[in-house]
Each structure stands twice: as C-alpha cells, then as structure tokens.
Design a protein around this motif. Structure first.
Motif, PDB file in Angstrom:
ATOM      1  N   PRO A 147      31.814  38.406  32.822  1.00  0.00           N
ATOM      2  CA  PRO A 147      31.434  37.825  34.160  1.00  0.00           C
ATOM      3  C   PRO A 147      32.192  36.530  34.365  1.00  0.00           C
ATOM      4  CG  PRO A 147      29.668  37.553  32.636  1.00  0.00           C
ATOM      5  CD  PRO A 147      30.585  38.236  32.003  1.00  0.00           C
ATOM      6  N   GLY A 148      32.854  36.335  35.570  1.00  0.00           N
ATOM      7  CA  GLY A 148      33.554  35.211  35.897  1.00  0.00           C
ATOM      8  C   GLY A 148      32.629  33.944  36.508  1.00  0.00           C
ATOM      9  N   LYS A 149      32.847  32.820  36.704  1.00  0.00           N
ATOM     10  CA  LYS A 149      31.890  31.890  37.156  1.00  0.00           C
ATOM     11  C   LYS A 149      31.317  32.133  38.619  1.00  0.00           C
ATOM     12  CE  LYS A 149      34.359  28.027  34.941  1.00  0.00           C
ATOM     13  NZ  LYS A 149      34.868  26.721  34.877  1.00  0.00           N
ATOM     14  N   THR A 150      32.002  32.971  39.444  1.00  0.00           N
ATOM     15  CA  THR A 150      31.934  33.217  40.696  1.00  0.00           C
ATOM     16  C   THR A 150      32.058  34.716  40.993  1.00  0.00           C
ATOM     17  OG1 THR A 150      33.949  33.042  41.753  1.00  0.00           O
ATOM     18  CG2 THR A 150      32.177  31.082  41.883  1.00  0.00           C
ATOM     19  N   THR A 151      32.407  35.422  39.988  1.00  0.00           N
ATOM     20  CA  THR A 151      32.577  37.185  40.173  1.00  0.00           C
ATOM     21  C   THR A 151      31.408  37.757  39.271  1.00  0.00           C
ATOM     22  OG1 THR A 151      34.313  37.078  38.993  1.00  0.00           O
ATOM     23  CG2 THR A 151      34.763  36.719  41.206  1.00  0.00           C
ATOM     24  N   PRO A 152      31.068  38.871  39.349  1.00  0.00           N
ATOM     25  CA  PRO A 152      30.443  39.900  38.339  1.00  0.00           C
ATOM     26  C   PRO A 152      31.330  40.343  37.277  1.00  0.00           C
ATOM     27  CG  PRO A 152      30.561  41.053  40.482  1.00  0.00           C
ATOM     28  CD  PRO A 152      31.114  39.680  40.908  1.00  0.00           C
ATOM     29  N   TYR A 168      41.418  39.636  38.491  1.00  0.00           N
ATOM     30  CA  TYR A 168      40.050  39.019  39.118  1.00  0.00           C
ATOM     31  C   TYR A 168      40.109  39.037  40.475  1.00  0.00           C
ATOM     32  CZ  TYR A 168      43.143  34.620  39.371  1.00  0.00           C
ATOM     33  OH  TYR A 168      43.663  33.791  39.622  1.00  0.00           O
ATOM     34  N   GLN A 169      39.092  38.740  41.322  1.00  0.00           N
ATOM     35  CA  GLN A 169      39.040  39.083  42.659  1.00  0.00           C
ATOM     36  C   GLN A 169      38.162  37.745  43.035  1.00  0.00           C
ATOM     37  OE1 GLN A 169      38.053  42.830  44.537  1.00  0.00           O
ATOM     38  NE2 GLN A 169      39.791  43.711  43.506  1.00  0.00           N
ATOM     39  N   ARG A 170      38.399  36.604  43.636  1.00  0.00           N
ATOM     40  CA  ARG A 170      37.591  35.589  43.957  1.00  0.00           C
ATOM     41  C   ARG A 170      37.791  35.097  45.257  1.00  0.00           C
ATOM     42  NH1 ARG A 170      40.118  32.225  38.827  1.00  0.00           N
ATOM     43  NH2 ARG A 170      39.320  33.770  36.986  1.00  0.00           N
ATOM     44  N   CYS A 171      36.596  34.775  46.014  1.00  0.00           N
ATOM     45  CA  CYS A 171      36.684  34.515  47.451  1.00  0.00           C
ATOM     46  C   CYS A 171      35.762  33.286  47.726  1.00  0.00           C
ATOM     47  CB  CYS A 171      35.874  35.617  48.274  1.00  0.00           C
ATOM     48  SG  CYS A 171      36.927  37.152  48.372  1.00  0.00           S
ATOM     49  N   ASN A 172      36.265  32.296  48.201  1.00  0.00           N
ATOM     50  CA  ASN A 172      35.706  30.942  48.243  1.00  0.00           C
ATOM     51  C   ASN A 172      36.379  30.362  49.668  1.00  0.00           C
ATOM     52  OD1 ASN A 172      33.851  28.909  47.736  1.00  0.00           O
ATOM     53  ND2 ASN A 172      35.606  27.719  46.911  1.00  0.00           N
ATOM     54  N   ALA A 173      35.394  29.846  50.452  1.00  0.00           N
ATOM     55  CA  ALA A 173      35.692  29.151  51.854  1.00  0.00           C
ATOM     56  C   ALA A 173      36.725  29.706  52.596  1.00  0.00           C
ATOM     57  CB  ALA A 173      36.213  27.581  51.208  1.00  0.00           C
ATOM     58  N   GLY A 174      36.497  31.061  52.685  1.00  0.00           N
ATOM     59  CA  GLY A 174      37.531  31.761  53.738  1.00  0.00           C
ATOM     60  C   GLY A 174      38.726  32.230  53.125  1.00  0.00           C
ATOM     61  N   LEU A 175      39.006  32.189  51.862  1.00  0.00           N
ATOM     62  CA  LEU A 175      40.149  32.452  51.008  1.00  0.00           C
ATOM     63  C   LEU A 175      39.539  33.444  49.944  1.00  0.00           C
ATOM     64  CD1 LEU A 175      42.362  29.223  50.923  1.00  0.00           C
ATOM     65  CD2 LEU A 175      42.619  31.110  52.697  1.00  0.00           C
ATOM     66  N   CYS A 176      40.362  34.288  49.658  1.00  0.00           N
ATOM     67  CA  CYS A 176      40.215  35.432  48.674  1.00  0.00           C
ATOM     68  C   CYS A 176      41.539  35.654  47.726  1.00  0.00           C
ATOM     69  CB  CYS A 176      40.081  36.736  49.102  1.00  0.00           C
ATOM     70  SG  CYS A 176      38.185  36.837  49.906  1.00  0.00           S
ATOM     71  N   GLN A 177      41.235  35.166  46.403  1.00  0.00           N
ATOM     72  CA  GLN A 177      42.402  35.041  45.473  1.00  0.00           C
ATOM     73  C   GLN A 177      42.239  36.360  44.718  1.00  0.00           C
ATOM     74  OE1 GLN A 177      41.812  31.459  43.824  1.00  0.00           O
ATOM     75  NE2 GLN A 177      43.258  30.333  44.848  1.00  0.00           N
ATOM     76  N   GLN A 178      43.386  37.019  44.525  1.00  0.00           N
ATOM     77  CA  GLN A 178      43.374  38.402  43.616  1.00  0.00           C
ATOM     78  C   GLN A 178      44.549  38.079  42.615  1.00  0.00           C
ATOM     79  OE1 GLN A 178      43.728  41.784  45.634  1.00  0.00           O
ATOM     80  NE2 GLN A 178      44.313  43.181  43.800  1.00  0.00           N
ATOM     81  N   GLN A 179      44.206  38.617  41.443  1.00  0.00           N
ATOM     82  CA  GLN A 179      45.122  38.552  40.247  1.00  0.00           C
ATOM     83  C   GLN A 179      45.099  40.002  39.821  1.00  0.00           C
ATOM     84  OE1 GLN A 179      46.104  35.295  37.754  1.00  0.00           O
ATOM     85  NE2 GLN A 179      45.872  36.754  35.908  1.00  0.00           N
ATOM     86  N   ASP A 180      46.352  40.726  39.595  1.00  0.00           N
ATOM     87  CA  ASP A 180      46.504  41.926  38.838  1.00  0.00           C
ATOM     88  C   ASP A 180      47.510  41.590  37.756  1.00  0.00           C
ATOM     89  OD1 ASP A 180      44.875  42.961  40.832  1.00  0.00           O
ATOM     90  OD2 ASP A 180      46.256  44.579  41.012  1.00  0.00           O
ATOM     91  N   ALA A 181      47.373  42.462  36.414  1.00  0.00           N
ATOM     92  CA  ALA A 181      48.342  42.093  35.311  1.00  0.00           C
ATOM     93  C   ALA A 181      48.767  43.522  35.031  1.00  0.00           C
ATOM     94  CB  ALA A 181      47.907  41.448  34.417  1.00  0.00           C
ATOM     95  N   TRP A 182      49.895  43.660  34.420  1.00  0.00           N
ATOM     96  CA  TRP A 182      50.509  44.808  33.642  1.00  0.00           C
ATOM     97  C   TRP A 182      50.869  44.499  32.151  1.00  0.00           C
ATOM     98  CZ3 TRP A 182      51.045  43.543  38.821  1.00  0.00           C
ATOM     99  CH2 TRP A 182      50.446  44.418  39.700  1.00  0.00           C
ATOM    100  N   LEU A 183      50.537  45.092  31.443  1.00  0.00           N
ATOM    101  CA  LEU A 183      51.104  45.098  30.061  1.00  0.00           C
ATOM    102  C   LEU A 183      52.389  46.192  29.913  1.00  0.00           C
ATOM    103  CD1 LEU A 183      48.028  44.826  27.908  1.00  0.00           C
ATOM    104  CD2 LEU A 183      49.848  43.026  28.031  1.00  0.00           C
ATOM    105  N   ALA A 184      53.569  45.836  29.423  1.00  0.00           N
ATOM    106  CA  ALA A 184      54.500  46.988  29.322  1.00  0.00           C
ATOM    107  C   ALA A 184      55.618  46.478  28.413  1.00  0.00           C
ATOM    108  CB  ALA A 184      55.107  47.133  30.705  1.00  0.00           C
ATOM    109  N   ASP A 185      56.213  47.234  27.678  1.00  0.00           N
ATOM    110  CA  ASP A 185      57.365  46.841  26.770  1.00  0.00           C
ATOM    111  C   ASP A 185      58.489  47.240  27.688  1.00  0.00           C
ATOM    112  OD1 ASP A 185      59.266  46.681  24.904  1.00  0.00           O
ATOM    113  OD2 ASP A 185      58.369  48.215  23.565  1.00  0.00           O
ATOM    114  N   LEU A 186      59.164  46.151  28.460  1.00  0.00           N
ATOM    115  CA  LEU A 186      60.016  46.377  29.234  1.00  0.00           C
ATOM    116  C   LEU A 186      61.421  46.639  28.733  1.00  0.00           C
ATOM    117  CD1 LEU A 186      59.430  43.181  31.531  1.00  0.00           C
ATOM    118  CD2 LEU A 186      59.054  45.647  32.269  1.00  0.00           C
TER     119      LEU A 186
END
Length: 210
Positions: free
Chosen positions: A108-113, A136-154
């Motif tokens: 669980p995050g500070k503001t997300t499940p 994560y997906q975090r929303c606060n004060a009308g703004l939503c922040q999202q982060q995705d990541a990928w692990l790969a052997d480039l």
C-alpha cells in the motif's frame, strides 16, 4: 638378504607418500545462501516485463499479474523501511528475477491501496531493502500521476535495464507533464542512468503505459 633390503625399500617408499585427504579428490561444493523470504516469491526469468499499478486494493489474479502472494506475519520482519505495510495494511510477494535476484512487491502507498516496489536482499541487515518505486497511480488536488516501468535486457548482456515512464494528467485528462528514462544495473543491484547508446535501444513508442 636381498629380499630384506627390497622390503625395507618398499616400506620407506610408502612412508614418504602424502596421506590421501579424508574426502578423497571430491571438490567442496559452495552452497549459495537463499534468503528466508525468497520462498514466498515466484522466480521468473525476465525478457521484457511491464510493471503497472492498479487502483484495486484486492485485485483479481486473473486480471492483474501482480496481485502477488500475501506475506504472512512471520515474513514481515524481513521487510525494510519503505516496504513495511503500516496501518494494518498487507504486503504481497510478486516475483523474484532469476536474472538479477531483484524482488518485486505489491504494497500500500501513502495515498493508494496498491503500488509496486523494487527491492533487493541485504545480507548484513537480514532484510529486503527498497530500491525504488516501480509503478503507481496517485491523484491529488486535481492532478493524477502515473508511473509504469519495464524490466528488460536491452543489449543481451544478461544485465537488466529498467525503463521508467511517468506522466501527469489534469482533470480534463490532458497530459501536463511526461518523462521517459532508461536505467541500468550498476553491478550492485542498484539502477543508475545509462549511457545514450544503450538508452537508444529503448524506443519510446514501444513502451506504452497501461
């Protein structure tokens, strides 16, 4: 007399030989230490792994590949700072990468499940130590922040890279900020910004956020 001299010679010959080791010529096998918490994580060989968050506190495993396995009370002591599910929350073991020995947890995050975190085993501390937030997906004060990541052997070097993409949306859904970064394992399990040549192998259009 000759027979006596021959026997004496044989006796001296064998007495000068070095005694054979108790275990013969068998080489000692080095046993790798397996952290006690590893048993809860499914080991996976990473080719390209998309890590994304969910807004559900209890996601269905059929719909979300990072629902994970709930860590029992006796395993929580192995979680370091930033991984502890404070406030009565729960932590879930997702995967352990065969390539690099990294651990992926859902916590669980500070503001997300639910958020995904990357960790590695610290032998001296006897705990999993958090390296960074993965998704994560975090929303606060009308703004939503999202982060995705990928692990790969480039570059097929058997060393994993971490591609991180972030964006911020306003109430209308318009993207107000976005970033794309390529990191590489520095040999200690930590990820640092990679060089331009290696980063160019991660074509931005091929990394679509969930």
């Amino acid at each position: 007399m000759k027979n006596l001299s021959f026997l004496l010679f044989l006796s001296l010959l064998f007495s000068c030989q070095s005694p054979a080791p108790e275990n013969g010529t068998k080489k000692e096998t080095k046993v790798m230490e397996v952290p006690p918490v590893a048993q809860y994580f499914e080991e996976i060989n990473v080719v390209k792994m998309h890590l994304f968050a969910t807004s559900a506190a209890m996601p269905n495993a059929e719909d979300y590949p990072y629902s994970g396995k709930e860590l029992p009370t006796e395993a929580i002591k192995y979680l370091g700072e930033g991984l502890q599910p404070n406030g009565g929350g729960k932590a879930y073991a997702c995967y352990r990468t065969e390539n690099s020995g990294h651990y992926i947890l859902r916590i669980p995050g500070k503001t997300t499940p639910s958020e995904l975190a990357l960790a590695q085993w610290d032998k001296s501390a006897g705990q999993l130590v958090k390296l960074m937030d993965l998704a994560y997906q975090r929303c606060n004060a009308g703004l939503c922040q999202q982060q995705d990541a990928w692990l790969a052997d480039l570059d097929d070097s058997r060393t994993l890279e971490l591609i991180v993409r972030k964006r911020t949306r306003d109430d209308s859904g318009a993207v107000s900020d976005e970033s794309f970064e390529v990191l590489t394992d520095d040999g200690t399990g930590h990820f640092i910004k990679t060089n331009e040549q290696l980063a160019s192998l991660a074509v931005k259009e091929n990394y679509v956020m969930q």
